[in-house]
Design an enzyme around this catalytic site. Structure first.
Site, mmCIF file in Angstrom:
data_model
loop_
_atom_site.group_PDB
_atom_site.id
_atom_site.type_symbol
_atom_site.label_atom_id
_atom_site.label_comp_id
_atom_site.label_asym_id
_atom_site.label_seq_id
_atom_site.Cartn_x
_atom_site.Cartn_y
_atom_site.Cartn_z
ATOM 1 N N ASP A 44 -7.695 6.392 10.739
ATOM 2 C CA ASP A 44 -7.911 5.058 11.596
ATOM 3 C C ASP A 44 -6.811 5.054 12.542
ATOM 4 O O ASP A 44 -7.177 4.623 13.918
ATOM 5 C CB ASP A 44 -9.029 4.075 11.654
ATOM 6 C CG ASP A 44 -8.501 3.203 10.196
ATOM 7 O OD1 ASP A 44 -8.082 3.897 9.630
ATOM 8 O OD2 ASP A 44 -8.927 2.372 10.063
ATOM 9 N N HIS A 98 -16.611 4.670 5.783
ATOM 10 C CA HIS A 98 -16.787 4.794 4.487
ATOM 11 C C HIS A 98 -18.053 3.512 3.492
ATOM 12 O O HIS A 98 -17.582 3.628 2.606
ATOM 13 C CB HIS A 98 -15.472 4.818 3.730
ATOM 14 C CG HIS A 98 -14.676 4.403 4.416
ATOM 15 N ND1 HIS A 98 -14.289 3.348 3.799
ATOM 16 C CD2 HIS A 98 -13.417 4.945 4.956
ATOM 17 C CE1 HIS A 98 -13.112 2.352 3.903
ATOM 18 N NE2 HIS A 98 -12.616 3.585 4.886
ATOM 19 N N TYR A 108 -15.652 -7.915 6.719
ATOM 20 C CA TYR A 108 -14.116 -7.041 6.946
ATOM 21 C C TYR A 108 -13.704 -7.375 5.539
ATOM 22 O O TYR A 108 -13.197 -6.697 4.516
ATOM 23 C CB TYR A 108 -13.497 -7.418 7.655
ATOM 24 C CG TYR A 108 -12.186 -6.035 8.128
ATOM 25 C CD1 TYR A 108 -12.175 -5.360 8.713
ATOM 26 C CD2 TYR A 108 -10.808 -6.606 7.397
ATOM 27 C CE1 TYR A 108 -11.332 -4.039 8.689
ATOM 28 C CE2 TYR A 108 -10.008 -5.681 7.567
ATOM 29 C CZ TYR A 108 -9.567 -4.339 7.562
ATOM 30 O OH TYR A 108 -9.013 -3.299 8.367
ATOM 31 N N HIS A 138 -6.970 -3.786 13.854
ATOM 32 C CA HIS A 138 -8.937 -3.737 14.442
ATOM 33 C C HIS A 138 -9.087 -4.694 14.932
ATOM 34 O O HIS A 138 -8.794 -6.007 14.414
ATOM 35 C CB HIS A 138 -10.095 -3.406 13.299
ATOM 36 C CG HIS A 138 -9.529 -2.085 12.390
ATOM 37 N ND1 HIS A 138 -9.898 -0.813 12.658
ATOM 38 C CD2 HIS A 138 -9.148 -1.656 11.198
ATOM 39 C CE1 HIS A 138 -9.746 0.237 11.931
ATOM 40 N NE2 HIS A 138 -8.993 -0.697 11.393
ATOM 41 N N GLU A 171 -3.597 4.848 7.027
ATOM 42 C CA GLU A 171 -5.111 5.588 7.264
ATOM 43 C C GLU A 171 -5.020 6.099 8.271
ATOM 44 O O GLU A 171 -4.882 5.708 9.109
ATOM 45 C CB GLU A 171 -6.247 4.249 6.732
ATOM 46 C CG GLU A 171 -7.516 4.808 6.373
ATOM 47 C CD GLU A 171 -8.509 4.090 5.641
ATOM 48 O OE1 GLU A 171 -7.891 2.629 5.365
ATOM 49 O OE2 GLU A 171 -9.477 4.269 5.069
ATOM 50 N N ASP A 194 -4.416 -3.590 8.831
ATOM 51 C CA ASP A 194 -5.804 -3.877 8.805
ATOM 52 C C ASP A 194 -5.732 -5.186 8.217
ATOM 53 O O ASP A 194 -6.979 -5.642 8.806
ATOM 54 C CB ASP A 194 -5.878 -3.213 7.220
ATOM 55 C CG ASP A 194 -6.155 -1.923 7.401
ATOM 56 O OD1 ASP A 194 -6.919 -1.366 8.787
ATOM 57 O OD2 ASP A 194 -6.919 -1.072 6.546
HETATM 58 FE FE1 FEO Z 1 -7.158 1.350 5.861
HETATM 59 FE FE2 FEO Z 1 -7.783 0.623 9.276
HETATM 60 O O1 FEO Z 1 -6.855 1.197 7.905
#
Ligand code: FEO
Length: 402
Positions: free
Chosen positions: A86, A28, A195, A228, A84, A167
């Protein structure tokens, strides 16, 4: 389900069963040059528990890794730390397929997941500080609102001293390596900062409170496993210190000059400002929107003390690339910045004023009125630009003096 994708053991009771997205380049608006991972974790306790899931197209990769450990239908509990997509995109389908005994989320998470996916199965809300027994293992939960969404929470596995941080402390980095000590530190530093700058910066005041809350909790944390990028097992202090520094946003001696130019006049102004900054000892980053992405600019602004922005005027407006980057930066809410606006024009010259207005809306402290150049800047005007740079450099030094 084929077990071609393998799980990776992270601790005594936890396996990584996530997915690697080598190809994603846009998150995004944030350019993810090194791809990403969607980390999910399987806790092999008396109650087999899946912590977080993956983006919808990666469901089979998740199931494949799990299949190497247990039949996915043996999973008893599913915990969603963050709604979210992902991390939850495949959740509704997954729940239908594996039929776990219970599905948990934070109180906001239970609501958000239902609103997203029309999940019919019961979602059990967990309170801040609540504990959950897996038989031989014990979990605690901590609400982390707005890190990164209102629903977000941390899960802590007491026996492994293991924090599932969704996250937080993550980075967009696709890699075959799963641990921080297996990835070059320069890449970790760059991607973790990028990030933070592009995802978490607006929530810095909450992050400072959260860091205090984690410290006050007395939890002994030996592993931080985000959703992540790599798992932190070696140098947890480094990422925690970085988060504190980024969240505090203290003034620095660095100035970012970001601009877009039609026929190089605004560029000449940018370079003159740069020279003034350098002459007075500032650290400078000059970024033309021809050459940089908005998320590169966000990365540089993260540890900057000044943001100086310029644009030529096109059809009574700033150039579209400048409107793009300023809109993006405004949403990220960087703090403690000095700034100024500049730009060339032919006959109307609205862009510098528009930029100044946006900077003011971002609470950037502008040091003087916008500098405008009709057509090509002459020596006198370039000297004014240089003086502007020098003035900002001097003010940055003053702010840093004890
Ligand atoms: Fe806020 Fe990795 O989603």
């Amino acid at each position: 389900m084929s077990g071609v994708y393998k799980p990776i053991k992270i601790s005594d009771h936890v396996y990584w069963v996530g997915a690697i997205d080598w190809y994603i380049r846009d998150f995004h608006g944030y350019t993810t040059k090194r791809g990403s991972t969607y980390n999910a974790y399987l806790i092999l306790g008396d109650k087999i528990t899946l912590v977080d899931a993956v983006k919808a197209p990666f469901k089979n990769e998740l199931l494949s890794r799990i299949t190497n450990l247990v039949d996915p239908r043996e999973i008893d509990y599913v915990i969603s730390n963050h709604s979210e997509m992902d991390h939850s995109g495949c959740l509704a389908e997954l729940i239908r397929e594996i039929q776990p005994e219970k599905v948990f989320a934070s109180q906001m998470g239970a609501k958000t997941l239902r609103e997203h996916f029309s999940i019919e199965e019961e979602l059990i809300p967990l309170k801040d500080g609540e504990r959950l027994s897996l038989g031989n293992l014990n979990l605690s939960f901590m609400e982390t609102r707005m890190l990164h969404w209102p629903d977000s929470m941390f899960t802590y596995l007491h026996e492994d001293k293991f924090l599932f941080s969704q996250d937080a402390f993550g980075m967009h980095l696709a890699s075959g390596e799963r641990f921080d000590d297996e990835v070059p530190s320069a890449i970790l530093d760059y991607e973790a900062a990028t990030y933070y700058a592009n995802i978490l910066l607006p929530y810095s005041p909450l992050i400072l409170k959260l860091l205090d809350k984690v410290a006050a909790s007395g939890l002994d944390i030996r592993i931080i496993a985000p959703d992540h990028g790599p798992v932190w097992r070696k140098d947890l202090g480094k990422i925690l210190d970085s988060y504190k520094r980024w969240a505090e946003q203290n003034p620095t001696n660095k100035a970012v000059v970001v601009f877009h130019t039609m026929w190089h006049s605004t560029e000449l102004m940018a370079r003159a400002i740069e020279e003034g900054l350098l002459a007075e000892g500032a650290c400078v980053k000059v970024m033309s929107m021809d050459s940089f992405h908005r998320s590169d600019v966000a990365y540089e602004v993260l540890d900057a003390g000044a943001l100086i922005a310029g644009s030529s005027t096109l059809n009574n407006n700033m150039l579209p690339a400048m409107a793009d980057v300023l809109t993006y930066l405004k949403g990220l809410k960087p703090r403690n910045l000095l700034g100024a606006a500049f730009g060339s024009y032919g006959w109307s010259g609205e862009a510098p004023g528009q930029i100044q207005e946006i900077l003011a809306g971002m609470q950037v402290q502008t040091v003087e009125e916008p500098i405008k150049s009709k057509y090509v800047p002459d020596g006198e005007l370039l000297q004014r630009c240089s003086v502007l740079g020098a003035t900002i450099a001097q003010k940055l030094q003053e702010e840093l003096r004890p």
